[in-house]
Design a protein around this motif. Structure first.
Motif, mmCIF file in Angstrom:
data_model
loop_
_atom_site.group_PDB
_atom_site.id
_atom_site.type_symbol
_atom_site.label_atom_id
_atom_site.label_comp_id
_atom_site.label_asym_id
_atom_site.label_seq_id
_atom_site.Cartn_x
_atom_site.Cartn_y
_atom_site.Cartn_z
ATOM 1 N N ASP A 154 0.801 -1.349 0.067
ATOM 2 C CA ASP A 154 -0.026 -0.059 -0.055
ATOM 3 C C ASP A 154 0.819 1.255 0.022
ATOM 4 O O ASP A 154 0.622 2.454 -0.433
ATOM 5 N N LEU A 155 2.065 1.083 0.539
ATOM 6 C CA LEU A 155 2.807 2.222 0.649
ATOM 7 C C LEU A 155 4.427 1.568 0.610
ATOM 8 O O LEU A 155 4.762 0.454 1.304
ATOM 9 N N TYR A 156 5.439 2.189 -0.058
ATOM 10 C CA TYR A 156 6.845 1.717 -0.098
ATOM 11 C C TYR A 156 7.556 2.986 0.010
ATOM 12 O O TYR A 156 7.533 4.008 -0.476
ATOM 13 N N LEU A 157 8.630 2.920 1.221
ATOM 14 C CA LEU A 157 9.547 3.853 1.527
ATOM 15 C C LEU A 157 10.635 3.450 1.402
ATOM 16 O O LEU A 157 11.062 2.391 1.934
ATOM 17 N N GLY A 158 11.570 4.442 0.864
ATOM 18 C CA GLY A 158 12.918 4.254 0.957
ATOM 19 C C GLY A 158 13.648 5.225 2.074
ATOM 20 O O GLY A 158 13.506 6.429 2.145
ATOM 21 N N LEU A 159 13.844 4.376 3.091
ATOM 22 C CA LEU A 159 14.031 4.901 4.474
ATOM 23 C C LEU A 159 15.936 5.358 4.361
ATOM 24 O O LEU A 159 16.445 4.651 5.207
ATOM 25 N N TYR A 160 16.283 5.958 3.208
ATOM 26 C CA TYR A 160 17.604 6.421 3.146
ATOM 27 C C TYR A 160 17.589 7.856 2.723
ATOM 28 O O TYR A 160 16.540 8.213 2.174
ATOM 29 N N SER A 161 18.851 8.291 2.890
ATOM 30 C CA SER A 161 18.826 9.628 2.284
ATOM 31 C C SER A 161 18.879 9.911 0.891
ATOM 32 O O SER A 161 19.438 9.177 0.034
ATOM 33 N N PRO A 162 18.181 10.764 0.200
ATOM 34 C CA PRO A 162 17.976 11.075 -1.045
ATOM 35 C C PRO A 162 19.354 11.518 -1.713
ATOM 36 O O PRO A 162 19.541 11.447 -2.818
ATOM 37 N N LEU A 163 20.151 11.992 -0.665
ATOM 38 C CA LEU A 163 21.537 12.373 -1.229
ATOM 39 C C LEU A 163 22.287 11.091 -1.882
ATOM 40 O O LEU A 163 23.194 11.268 -2.723
ATOM 41 N N LEU A 164 21.959 9.758 -0.993
ATOM 42 C CA LEU A 164 22.677 8.716 -1.894
ATOM 43 C C LEU A 164 21.878 8.297 -3.132
ATOM 44 O O LEU A 164 22.286 7.826 -4.102
ATOM 45 N N SER A 165 20.507 8.427 -3.133
ATOM 46 C CA SER A 165 19.795 8.259 -4.426
ATOM 47 C C SER A 165 18.480 8.776 -4.265
ATOM 48 O O SER A 165 17.753 8.301 -3.554
ATOM 49 N N PRO A 166 17.926 9.802 -5.142
ATOM 50 C CA PRO A 166 16.614 10.151 -5.055
ATOM 51 C C PRO A 166 15.865 9.444 -5.760
ATOM 52 O O PRO A 166 16.252 8.517 -6.351
ATOM 53 N N ARG A 167 14.389 9.612 -5.456
ATOM 54 C CA ARG A 167 13.515 8.794 -6.330
ATOM 55 C C ARG A 167 13.834 8.736 -7.913
ATOM 56 O O ARG A 167 13.903 9.971 -8.115
ATOM 57 N N GLN A 168 13.693 7.648 -8.401
ATOM 58 C CA GLN A 168 14.269 7.462 -9.847
ATOM 59 C C GLN A 168 12.700 7.711 -10.689
ATOM 60 O O GLN A 168 11.623 7.219 -10.106
ATOM 61 N N GLY A 169 12.987 7.884 -11.855
ATOM 62 C CA GLY A 169 11.815 7.960 -12.724
ATOM 63 C C GLY A 169 11.157 6.623 -13.086
ATOM 64 O O GLY A 169 9.868 6.531 -13.487
ATOM 65 N N ASP A 170 11.781 5.502 -12.766
ATOM 66 C CA ASP A 170 11.276 4.202 -12.968
ATOM 67 C C ASP A 170 10.668 3.646 -11.685
ATOM 68 O O ASP A 170 10.448 2.631 -11.380
ATOM 69 N N ALA A 171 10.666 4.381 -10.579
ATOM 70 C CA ALA A 171 10.096 4.023 -9.204
ATOM 71 C C ALA A 171 8.649 3.500 -9.412
ATOM 72 O O ALA A 171 7.962 4.205 -10.150
ATOM 73 N N ALA A 172 8.332 2.511 -8.574
ATOM 74 C CA ALA A 172 6.877 2.347 -8.570
ATOM 75 C C ALA A 172 6.094 3.555 -8.014
ATOM 76 O O ALA A 172 6.611 4.321 -7.184
ATOM 77 N N PRO A 173 4.858 3.422 -8.487
ATOM 78 C CA PRO A 173 3.819 5.033 -8.101
ATOM 79 C C PRO A 173 3.846 4.722 -6.336
ATOM 80 O O PRO A 173 3.622 6.076 -6.084
ATOM 81 N N ASN A 174 3.975 3.857 -5.865
ATOM 82 C CA ASN A 174 3.829 4.037 -4.153
ATOM 83 C C ASN A 174 5.099 4.284 -3.702
ATOM 84 O O ASN A 174 5.242 4.289 -2.412
ATOM 85 N N PHE A 175 6.255 4.416 -4.130
ATOM 86 C CA PHE A 175 7.572 4.559 -3.645
ATOM 87 C C PHE A 175 7.876 5.968 -3.552
ATOM 88 O O PHE A 175 7.780 6.674 -4.370
ATOM 89 N N ASP A 176 8.568 6.366 -2.543
ATOM 90 C CA ASP A 176 9.175 7.555 -2.119
ATOM 91 C C ASP A 176 10.409 7.330 -1.362
ATOM 92 O O ASP A 176 10.559 6.549 -0.580
ATOM 93 N N VAL A 177 11.489 8.215 -1.434
ATOM 94 C CA VAL A 177 12.512 8.390 -0.625
ATOM 95 C C VAL A 177 12.610 9.519 0.299
ATOM 96 O O VAL A 177 12.405 10.431 -0.046
ATOM 97 N N ILE A 178 12.399 8.852 1.634
ATOM 98 C CA ILE A 178 12.002 10.067 2.718
ATOM 99 C C ILE A 178 13.226 10.238 3.887
ATOM 100 O O ILE A 178 12.954 11.376 4.468
ATOM 101 N N GLY A 179 14.218 9.911 3.748
ATOM 102 C CA GLY A 179 15.598 10.002 4.376
ATOM 103 C C GLY A 179 15.517 9.039 5.450
ATOM 104 O O GLY A 179 15.041 7.953 5.612
#
Length: 431
Positions: free
Chosen positions: A212-237
């Protein structure tokens, strides 16, 4: 405060896997949720001291060493040699039991949050028909075609926006899907045993996509959300937490006295997983510090040699120290590249030398180098003369320190635990 619904967080692995979940659990608790962490019994005291409920799920280290016939060093070495061992010999054979344990502890829960390696978490959510939140702790597990991980077995993978490099990335991903498709059948066997429908998802490449929700629990400085990411995904820190006991962090009096007694030392650590297979890392680290005429702190782990530098006033050997308190007082940090250690080093504003040992550490090291905050040295080349040369370059070239300080200032405004807790609370809020 009235409880806002019980949430179970499921994770496994080393402290780098546990600590972000403790940080997230505490943030959710502050929003009125009742929070429990489901993981191995080895971490029960730490979790409960942090004010969260502990649920025993999955094998303990003692269970794994007994069942595999390996001691902890041999087990860690086997995982370091091959991901196939981790998935094929450790995770999948125990997936049904872990899923059943999670189904039991999630009865009545409002949601399940699981790391991408906590296979049973999604099964439990599906069983109870409650929301599932997937968490990736490092960019490696996301495996974007535009920003693929650095892998020793596929060193040709590189960031790309088009052209031959993107085609090569896509081809490698396709081959990776084919080689890991073997795990879909045993996964579906587990699902069938739990009365769940089969899935076509790949355990590696599709992790989190059906959540239902997919979270990247790492810094976007390492890798921000990419254009091919799943719609439910975000990088939040990054979700920071590094207490050894589960309570407030503090430096041991002996370490505090050492830090105050002279110039900032070099800090050498192998985190909480690679420390089980140190080889000659600490011996060579000690030699390198002496070559450079530098003071040093060696964090050797609970099974390490505390007498390694006996009688040397310029060297302090300890089991553990909270990285958030120690790293900012270092001249430079030398470490294995675990995702938690990387984030703490980035937050410290100090240059780093990364010596990857296993798993995602190779990719994390490459990302640190790409940021300009440090250098990487292969484990096979970790000899005192090479280490001394690499550290001398880090310490003499101001660009590394300037970059590290700039990144640290950006990291200060990131709080992945708060951001994730807000996102999960919104997901569960009445519509």
């Amino acid at each position: 405060m009235k409880a806002a619904g019980r949430i179970v967080l499921a994770t496994g692995g080393s402290l780098g896997d546990l600590h972000p979940f403790i940080a997230l659990g505490r943030a959710l608790k502050s929003r009125g949720h009742e929070v429990g962490i489901a993981t191995a019994v080895d971490y029960s005291d730490k979790i409960e001291t942090a004010g969260l409920t502990f649920h025993q799920v999955g094998p303990s280290v003692a269970d794994l060493t007994r069942e595999t016939g390996m001691d902890l060093a041999a087990l860690t070495a086997a995982i370091a040699r091959s991901d196939r061992f981790l998935f094929g010999d450790i995770l999948l054979p125990r997936a049904e039991e872990a899923a059943r344990q999670l189904i039991a502890v999630t009865e009545g829960a409002a949601a399940v949050v699981g790391s991408t390696l906590a296979i049973g978490a999604q099964f439990a959510a599906e069983h109870w028909r409650i929301p599932y939140v997937a968490v990736s702790l490092q960019p490696t597990m996301v495996f974007s075609r535009y920003d693929p991980p650095f892998l020793p077995a596929a060193p040709w993978l590189k960031p790309a926006t088009g052209g031959p490099q993107l085609w090569l990335n896509d081809l490698t991903r396709a081959l990776g899907r084919m080689s890991t498709a073997r795990w879909t059948r045993p996964m579906n066997a587990v699902r069938a045993a739990l009365d769940l429908p089969p899935t076509r998802d790949n355990i590696i490449f599709d992790a989190g996509r059906s959540a239902d929700l997919y979270l990247g629990l790492y810094s976007p400085l390492l890798s921000p959300r990419q254009g091919d990411a799943a719609p439910n995904f975000d990088v939040i820190g990054y979700a920071a937490y590094d207490s050894e006991t589960g309570g407030p962090s503090a430096l041991a009096p002996e370490l505090e006295a050492f830090l105050q007694a002279g110039p900032a030392p070099l800090v050498f650590t192998l985190g909480s997983a690679a420390v089980n297979i140190p080889g000659d890392f600490y011996v060579e680290s000690l030699k390198a510090a002496r070559r450079l005429g530098r003071r040093a702190v060696l964090l050797v782990g609970s099974g390490g040699d505390r007498d390694l530098a006996a009688g040397d006033p310029n060297i302090l050997v300890a089991d553990y120290a909270p990285f958030s308190l120690l790293f900012p007082r270092a001249a430079a940090v030398v470490h294995q590249g675990g995702i938690g250690t990387v984030h703490q080093a980035l937050r410290s504003g100090r240059p780093q030398l990364v010596v990857p040992h296993l798993g995602d550490q190779y990719d994390n090291a490459a990302r640190v180098v790409r940021l300009g905050c440090g250098r990487s040295l292969a484990r096979r080349r970790y000899r005192s003369d090479m280490v001394a040369v690499a550290l001398a370059a880090l310490l003499k070239d101001p660009r590394f320190s300037i970059c590290a300080e700039t990144v640290a200032s950006k990291m200060e405004i990131q709080d992945g635990a708060v951001a994730a807790a807000d996102s999960i609370s919104r997901l569960l809020a009445p519509s």
